[in-house]
Design a protein around this motif. Sequence first.
Motif, PDB file in Angstrom:
ATOM      1  N   ARG A 115       0.844  -1.187   0.000  1.00 60.28           N
ATOM      2  CA  ARG A 115       0.000   0.000   0.000  1.00 60.28           C
ATOM      3  C   ARG A 115       0.881   1.240   0.000  1.00 60.28           C
ATOM      4  O   ARG A 115       1.813   1.342   0.798  1.00 60.28           O
ATOM      5  N   GLU A 173       5.795   2.867   1.256  1.00 60.28           N
ATOM      6  CA  GLU A 173       5.009   1.668   0.964  1.00 60.28           C
ATOM      7  C   GLU A 173       5.018   0.745   2.171  1.00 60.28           C
ATOM      8  O   GLU A 173       6.060   0.509   2.776  1.00 60.28           O
ATOM      9  N   GLY A 209      -0.011  -4.718   3.032  1.00 63.27           N
ATOM     10  CA  GLY A 209      -1.430  -4.717   3.390  1.00 63.27           C
ATOM     11  C   GLY A 209      -1.613  -5.218   4.802  1.00 63.27           C
ATOM     12  O   GLY A 209      -0.896  -6.114   5.252  1.00 63.27           O
ATOM     13  N   ASP A 246      -4.935   1.868   1.863  1.00 63.62           N
ATOM     14  CA  ASP A 246      -4.148   2.297   0.712  1.00 63.62           C
ATOM     15  C   ASP A 246      -4.423   3.767   0.424  1.00 63.62           C
ATOM     16  O   ASP A 246      -5.557   4.234   0.520  1.00 63.62           O
TER      17      ASP A 246
END
Length: 82
Positions: A2, A24, A27, A69
Amino acid sequence: MRKITILFFATLRDKAGMRETEFEVPGGTTINGLKALLSESFEGIGPTLTSAVMSINREFAFDADEIPDGAEIAIFPPVSGG
């Protein structure tokens, strides 16, 4: 993974050496998990994160909150006053 935006404020901005960054995370990452990832990525920031105030998309966030996200995460150092 994400992709999120992280905003650093006050002394955390100084310690991170930047005001904002794209980051990043896997998840299912929670605020607590993000703190661990940031501690590994930014030297010297870890001790401050234990008592930092954080938000997800301008709403107060707690350690167990999952990061969606595209989220905007703001991190504020602890404050004291009198």
